[in-house]
Each structure stands twice: as structure tokens, then as C-alpha cells.
Design a protein around this motif. Structure first.
Motif, PDB file in Angstrom:
ATOM      1  N   VAL A 142       0.838  -1.201   0.000  1.00  0.00           N
ATOM      2  CA  VAL A 142       0.000   0.000   0.000  1.00  0.00           C
ATOM      3  C   VAL A 142       0.871   1.248   0.000  1.00  0.00           C
ATOM      4  N   ASP A 143       0.610   2.123  -0.958  1.00  0.00           N
ATOM      5  CA  ASP A 143       1.276   3.417  -1.041  1.00  0.00           C
ATOM      6  C   ASP A 143       0.251   4.483  -0.678  1.00  0.00           C
ATOM      7  N   THR A 144       0.388   5.083   0.490  1.00  0.00           N
ATOM      8  CA  THR A 144      -0.607   6.044   0.962  1.00  0.00           C
ATOM      9  C   THR A 144      -0.556   7.370   0.204  1.00  0.00           C
ATOM     10  N   ARG A 145       0.360   7.462  -0.763  1.00  0.00           N
ATOM     11  CA  ARG A 145       0.447   8.671  -1.589  1.00  0.00           C
ATOM     12  C   ARG A 145       0.196   8.367  -3.069  1.00  0.00           C
ATOM     13  N   ARG A 146      -0.273   7.172  -3.359  1.00  0.00           N
ATOM     14  CA  ARG A 146      -0.469   6.790  -4.763  1.00  0.00           C
ATOM     15  C   ARG A 146      -1.513   7.685  -5.452  1.00  0.00           C
ATOM     16  N   TYR A 147      -2.590   7.977  -4.727  1.00  0.00           N
ATOM     17  CA  TYR A 147      -3.642   8.831  -5.263  1.00  0.00           C
ATOM     18  C   TYR A 147      -3.659  10.156  -4.519  1.00  0.00           C
ATOM     19  N   SER A 148      -3.960  11.216  -5.223  1.00  0.00           N
ATOM     20  CA  SER A 148      -4.272  12.458  -4.526  1.00  0.00           C
ATOM     21  C   SER A 148      -5.621  12.267  -3.836  1.00  0.00           C
ATOM     22  N   LYS A 149      -5.914  13.112  -2.882  1.00  0.00           N
ATOM     23  CA  LYS A 149      -7.204  13.028  -2.200  1.00  0.00           C
ATOM     24  C   LYS A 149      -8.347  13.214  -3.194  1.00  0.00           C
ATOM     25  N   THR A 150      -8.163  14.110  -4.144  1.00  0.00           N
ATOM     26  CA  THR A 150      -9.204  14.357  -5.148  1.00  0.00           C
ATOM     27  C   THR A 150      -9.421  13.129  -6.024  1.00  0.00           C
ATOM     28  N   LYS A 151      -8.343  12.490  -6.449  1.00  0.00           N
ATOM     29  CA  LYS A 151      -8.460  11.310  -7.298  1.00  0.00           C
ATOM     30  C   LYS A 151      -9.131  10.164  -6.551  1.00  0.00           C
ATOM     31  N   LEU A 198     -11.192  10.361  -4.035  1.00  0.00           N
ATOM     32  CA  LEU A 198     -12.596  10.716  -3.844  1.00  0.00           C
ATOM     33  C   LEU A 198     -13.368  10.562  -5.141  1.00  0.00           C
ATOM     34  N   LYS A 199     -12.769  10.903  -6.249  1.00  0.00           N
ATOM     35  CA  LYS A 199     -13.421  10.758  -7.545  1.00  0.00           C
ATOM     36  C   LYS A 199     -13.804   9.305  -7.815  1.00  0.00           C
ATOM     37  N   ILE A 200     -12.883   8.391  -7.536  1.00  0.00           N
ATOM     38  CA  ILE A 200     -13.159   6.967  -7.741  1.00  0.00           C
ATOM     39  C   ILE A 200     -14.328   6.525  -6.869  1.00  0.00           C
ATOM     40  N   LEU A 201     -14.321   6.944  -5.618  1.00  0.00           N
ATOM     41  CA  LEU A 201     -15.386   6.552  -4.705  1.00  0.00           C
ATOM     42  C   LEU A 201     -16.724   7.177  -5.092  1.00  0.00           C
ATOM     43  N   LEU A 202     -16.700   8.407  -5.573  1.00  0.00           N
ATOM     44  CA  LEU A 202     -17.944   9.067  -5.980  1.00  0.00           C
ATOM     45  C   LEU A 202     -18.584   8.368  -7.178  1.00  0.00           C
ATOM     46  N   GLN A 203     -17.767   7.813  -8.049  1.00  0.00           N
ATOM     47  CA  GLN A 203     -18.323   7.075  -9.181  1.00  0.00           C
ATOM     48  C   GLN A 203     -19.058   5.833  -8.706  1.00  0.00           C
ATOM     49  N   ARG A 204     -18.516   5.174  -7.694  1.00  0.00           N
ATOM     50  CA  ARG A 204     -19.202   4.021  -7.116  1.00  0.00           C
ATOM     51  C   ARG A 204     -20.491   4.463  -6.410  1.00  0.00           C
ATOM     52  N   PHE A 205     -20.371   5.552  -5.663  1.00  0.00           N
ATOM     53  CA  PHE A 205     -21.519   6.096  -4.933  1.00  0.00           C
ATOM     54  C   PHE A 205     -22.633   6.487  -5.900  1.00  0.00           C
ATOM     55  N   ALA A 206     -22.245   7.086  -7.011  1.00  0.00           N
ATOM     56  CA  ALA A 206     -23.230   7.524  -8.009  1.00  0.00           C
ATOM     57  C   ALA A 206     -23.982   6.337  -8.596  1.00  0.00           C
ATOM     58  N   ALA A 210     -13.836  17.076  -6.885  1.00  0.00           N
ATOM     59  CA  ALA A 210     -13.681  15.731  -7.445  1.00  0.00           C
ATOM     60  C   ALA A 210     -14.750  15.444  -8.494  1.00  0.00           C
ATOM     61  N   ALA A 211     -15.977  15.883  -8.232  1.00  0.00           N
ATOM     62  CA  ALA A 211     -17.087  15.610  -9.145  1.00  0.00           C
ATOM     63  C   ALA A 211     -16.959  16.380 -10.454  1.00  0.00           C
ATOM     64  N   GLU A 212     -16.283  17.517 -10.423  1.00  0.00           N
ATOM     65  CA  GLU A 212     -16.170  18.344 -11.624  1.00  0.00           C
ATOM     66  C   GLU A 212     -15.043  17.902 -12.539  1.00  0.00           C
ATOM     67  N   ARG A 213     -14.166  17.016 -12.054  1.00  0.00           N
ATOM     68  CA  ARG A 213     -13.092  16.516 -12.892  1.00  0.00           C
ATOM     69  C   ARG A 213     -13.671  15.691 -14.031  1.00  0.00           C
ATOM     70  N   LYS A 214     -12.955  15.651 -15.136  1.00  0.00           N
ATOM     71  CA  LYS A 214     -13.405  14.887 -16.292  1.00  0.00           C
ATOM     72  C   LYS A 214     -13.615  13.433 -15.909  1.00  0.00           C
ATOM     73  N   SER A 215     -14.752  12.884 -16.296  1.00  0.00           N
ATOM     74  CA  SER A 215     -15.128  11.525 -15.915  1.00  0.00           C
ATOM     75  C   SER A 215     -14.191  10.502 -16.517  1.00  0.00           C
ATOM     76  N   SER A 216     -13.919   9.413 -15.751  1.00  0.00           N
ATOM     77  CA  SER A 216     -13.161   8.285 -16.238  1.00  0.00           C
ATOM     78  C   SER A 216     -13.804   7.000 -15.728  1.00  0.00           C
ATOM     79  N   LYS A 217     -13.429   5.856 -16.269  1.00  0.00           N
ATOM     80  CA  LYS A 217     -14.028   4.596 -15.874  1.00  0.00           C
ATOM     81  C   LYS A 217     -13.704   4.281 -14.421  1.00  0.00           C
ATOM     82  N   PRO A 218     -14.719   3.904 -13.589  1.00  0.00           N
ATOM     83  CA  PRO A 218     -14.452   3.582 -12.195  1.00  0.00           C
ATOM     84  C   PRO A 218     -13.495   2.419 -12.045  1.00  0.00           C
ATOM     85  N   SER A 219     -12.675   2.459 -10.960  1.00  0.00           N
ATOM     86  CA  SER A 219     -11.759   1.351 -10.675  1.00  0.00           C
ATOM     87  C   SER A 219     -12.506   0.257  -9.947  1.00  0.00           C
TER      88      SER A 219
END
Length: 223
Positions: free
Chosen positions: A170-179, A181-189, A214-223
Motif C-alpha cells: 500500500v502506497d498512501t500517496r499513490r492517489y491524490s485526495k481528489t483522485k 474521492l473521484k473513484i469513490l464518488l463514481q461508485r456512490f453515483a 472531485a465531481a467536476e473533474r473529467k469523468s473516467s471509468k471507475p476502478s
């Protein structure tokens, strides 16, 4: 709320038809971190109430025992359970770096790093600190993802490990906080069908401005 949205939301959250194990795992992943239900017995695993076509308490107990479900302090410092493969994602979102550790925090951390794991009673004996002093120190180090509490069963006597020892990849710096959150918001949506920033804030316990960013960033496929 539009009836079509509500109906689809209930369908995607397995409230109209209960989930089998495969559907349950996907639902759990999209609605993490899982919470212990109020009034459960001590050490009982999380459940998704009224969603499973099987005994999901026992199912999650086995996942906990196999360390497929792992414990951490996430939304607002609250305890929660996430799937082991998603620990990195949640660590990147919720990690609170320890920039100015107190002498006592440093003592406990150094002790566990050099000779751990320790349970709280052992830490009390080694440091001379009281349990009421040790507990908040451990929680703060847990929020920084420096320590991990290994609650793989319902016993009281749990060991505290270096986080990196339990999660070496686990790399606790692999993702920015925004990135993250974006992944999680796609799942939430997907599970909520429609949501606003206030709903996401209530669920993830992060400020609305960060959710909007995070929501305003360009959409990408959820992980």
C-alpha cells in the motif's frame, strides 16, 4: 424524488431483491466503509442490513478472519471496514499525516516499529502510560496510517502493528485526495443513481468543496 430514480436506487442497493454473494461483494465495495451495526455484540463484523439473501454476518466474519475485510479509521476518524484491496484508496483519502508527533506518540510508535506487535496492556507495561493515555495515541497513529489494529476476530486482545508491515504494497500517496474521492464518488453515483454534494458529504465525511472539486473533474471509468 422521481419514482424511477427511487426504484432504480432500491434495485441497485439490493432492497427489492436480496443479493447473492457475488452481488453482495460488489454492493459492499461500492458502499464502503462498512460500519458495525449499533447494539451488535462486541467484535461482531459489519453487515448490510436487509440486503443479503444469506447470513452476511457470518459471511463477513469469515472475510474478517481471512483479513479480506480490514479495519481502519476513515470518515471523520470513525471506525470502518473496507475490503483489503481498497485499503490504499481509503488511506489516500482519509490519511491525517502526523507532522508534529508528541513525545508520547513518538515513544509508542518507535516501540511498535522496533519490537511490535503489542496489545494495549503490553504497551502500558513498556511505557508506564495509562490505558486512557495510550488509547488516543493509538487512534491518532491509526488515523495517520502508521499503525494498524489487527481485529481479525471478536477477541478483546488485539495486536497493534506497523501499518507497512501489514500492508507492504500500500502506497498512501499513490492517489491524490481528489483522485481517490473521484473513484469513490463514481461508485456512490452508481448505487444512489442521483446525489448532490450534501449527500456525499454526509456519507464520506469530507467537505463539500472537495466533493465538488472531485465531481467536476473529467469523468473516467471507475476502478
Amino acid at each position: 424524488m422521481d419514482e424511477k430514480i427511487l426504484s432504480l436506487r432500491m434495485e441497485r442497493q439490493c432492497l427489492l431483491r436480496k443479493a447473492d454473494e457475488t452481488e453482495y461483494i460488489a454492493l459492499y465495495q461500492d458502499t464502503q466503509p462498512g460500519q458495525n451495526v449499533y447494539w451488535h455484540g462486541f467484535g461482531e463484523p459489519p453487515v448490510l442490513s436487509f440486503r443479503a439473501a444469506f447470513d452476511d454476518m457470518e459471511f463477513n466474519r469469515q472475510r474478517q478472519l481471512q483479513r479480506k475485510l480490514v479495519k481502519g479509521r476513515f470518515a471523520g476518524g470513525n471506525l470502518g471496514w473496507v475490503m483489503a484491496e481498497d485499503m490504499e484508496l481509503f488511506a489516500c483519502l482519509y490519511r491525517k499525516p502526523l507532522t508534529r508527533p508528541t513525545p508520547q506518540q513518538s515513544e509508542v510508535l518507535t516501540l511498535i516499529e522496533n519490537a511490535g506487535p503489542f496489545n494495549i496492556q503490553q504497551l502500558k507495561e513498556e511505557t508506564g502510560l495509562l490505558v486512557k493515555q495510550i488509547t488516543p495515541i493509538l487512534h491518532r497513529l491509526q488515523e495517520a496510517f502508521l499503525l494498524y489494529e489487527d481485529q481479525y476476530d471478536g477477541e478483546w486482545d488485539r495486536g497493534w502493528y506497523r501499518f507497512a508491515e501489514m500492508f507492504p504494497d500500500v502506497d498512501t500517496r499513490r492517489y491524490s485526495k481528489t483522485k481517490a474521492l473521484k473513484i469513490l464518488l463514481q461508485r456512490f453515483a452508481y448505487r444512489t443513481v442521483w446525489f448532490d454534494a450534501a449527500m456525499a458529504k454526509a456519507f464520506y465525511r469530507v467537505p463539500e468543496k472537495e466533493i465538488r472539486k472531485a465531481a467536476e473533474r473529467k469523468s473516467s471509468k471507475p476502478s
